[in-house]
Motif scaffolding. Sequence first.
Motif, PDB file in Angstrom:
ATOM      1  N   ALA A 194      -2.760   3.282   7.031  1.00 23.67           N
ATOM      2  CA  ALA A 194      -1.605   2.823   6.264  1.00 23.67           C
ATOM      3  C   ALA A 194      -0.601   2.166   7.197  1.00 23.67           C
ATOM      4  O   ALA A 194      -0.652   2.320   8.422  1.00 23.67           O
ATOM      5  N   GLU A 217       0.719  -1.026   3.025  1.00 21.44           N
ATOM      6  CA  GLU A 217      -0.717  -1.129   2.813  1.00 21.44           C
ATOM      7  C   GLU A 217      -1.368   0.226   3.029  1.00 21.44           C
ATOM      8  O   GLU A 217      -0.829   1.085   3.737  1.00 21.44           O
ATOM      9  N   GLU A 240      -3.015   4.018   2.055  1.00 21.13           N
ATOM     10  CA  GLU A 240      -2.434   5.207   1.447  1.00 21.13           C
ATOM     11  C   GLU A 240      -2.357   6.307   2.492  1.00 21.13           C
ATOM     12  O   GLU A 240      -3.144   6.338   3.441  1.00 21.13           O
ATOM     13  N   ARG A 298       0.853   5.479  -1.912  1.00 20.90           N
ATOM     14  CA  ARG A 298      -0.040   4.317  -1.867  1.00 20.90           C
ATOM     15  C   ARG A 298       0.777   3.045  -1.678  1.00 20.90           C
ATOM     16  O   ARG A 298       2.005   3.066  -1.814  1.00 20.90           O
ATOM     17  N   ALA A 299       0.080   1.957  -1.404  1.00 17.33           N
ATOM     18  CA  ALA A 299       0.755   0.674  -1.199  1.00 17.33           C
ATOM     19  C   ALA A 299       1.686   0.374  -2.372  1.00 17.33           C
ATOM     20  O   ALA A 299       1.299   0.482  -3.533  1.00 17.33           O
TER      21      ALA A 299
END
Length: 300
Positions: A3, A68, A70, A98-99
């Motif tokens: 992420a 971006e 998770e 998450r994103a």
Amino acid sequence: MAARIRIDRSGPITSVQDSGRFGQLELGISASGPMDRVAFGEAGPLAGDGAGAGIEFSMLGIAFSVLEGEVSVGWAGGQFAVAVNETAQAWPGNGLLRAGDQLTILPGPAGNYGYVRFAGELDIAPVLGSRATNLRARIGGLGGRVLEAGDEIGILGNGAVPLVDDVAEVVEGPIRFIWGLHAEIFSDAVRQMFVTERFRVTSMMDRMGVRLRDEAGVFGTAGILSLVSDPVVCGDIQVLGDGTPIVLGRDHQPTGGYPRIGTVISADLDRFFQLRPNSEVAFAPVRLEHAQALLRGGTV
């Protein structure tokens, strides 16, 4: 990379911290690490990773977005208000982001420091074996500085399944200390007043130290106090030349030329550093053996 996050809002002295950079004091570099080590430790298992670095934020909180990937996130320390995409969450607690998600932490009723940790390691190169930011030496973290809006940080790996540990019991009462190397410089009367009178936490606090207001005039007659500089440690209670007491923090200077009447024991440092400005504080002496037993996890 699992992420990438972006800092959207950052309060004063928000920084990357891990367990600390030990063994470098002879080079003039203090260990740094979290101001509240217990809370930092609680946030790790909540995220699913107790080993990686995290973000320490101050009283005004923090907000960041996932750009971006998770990542599982855990948060703890002080008492703050937290929301994911404007939906309130429990404090302390955790969540999978998450994103596009944003986590927002706002001021709460108590505490100066809180922590956000992640399932995985921050993509930041260690300096002298640690990712901890030392703001005085300007090393670690992102260029040795505080985090600012717009900063981006990658997160490597996925960690493990989050664990919900019991929150550490909050100890109340006076802040315990052991008498310092220079305690005998002060008169019996001053030492007695030090443990019977109250002091007040001022707003002059950062990771280097916390200044106290001596409302009772405990050190009012102490005069100008100065010594040949010698090594200091986190928790030392240093009395400045004008009689102002200051408790040294995690980013303390390597040496000091003012007398230290005592040293706050390790078991009470976290609790002390979480005291907000204008809080009243009392000190109680304990024997070295008792302080060591507390450090080993003995009876409080």
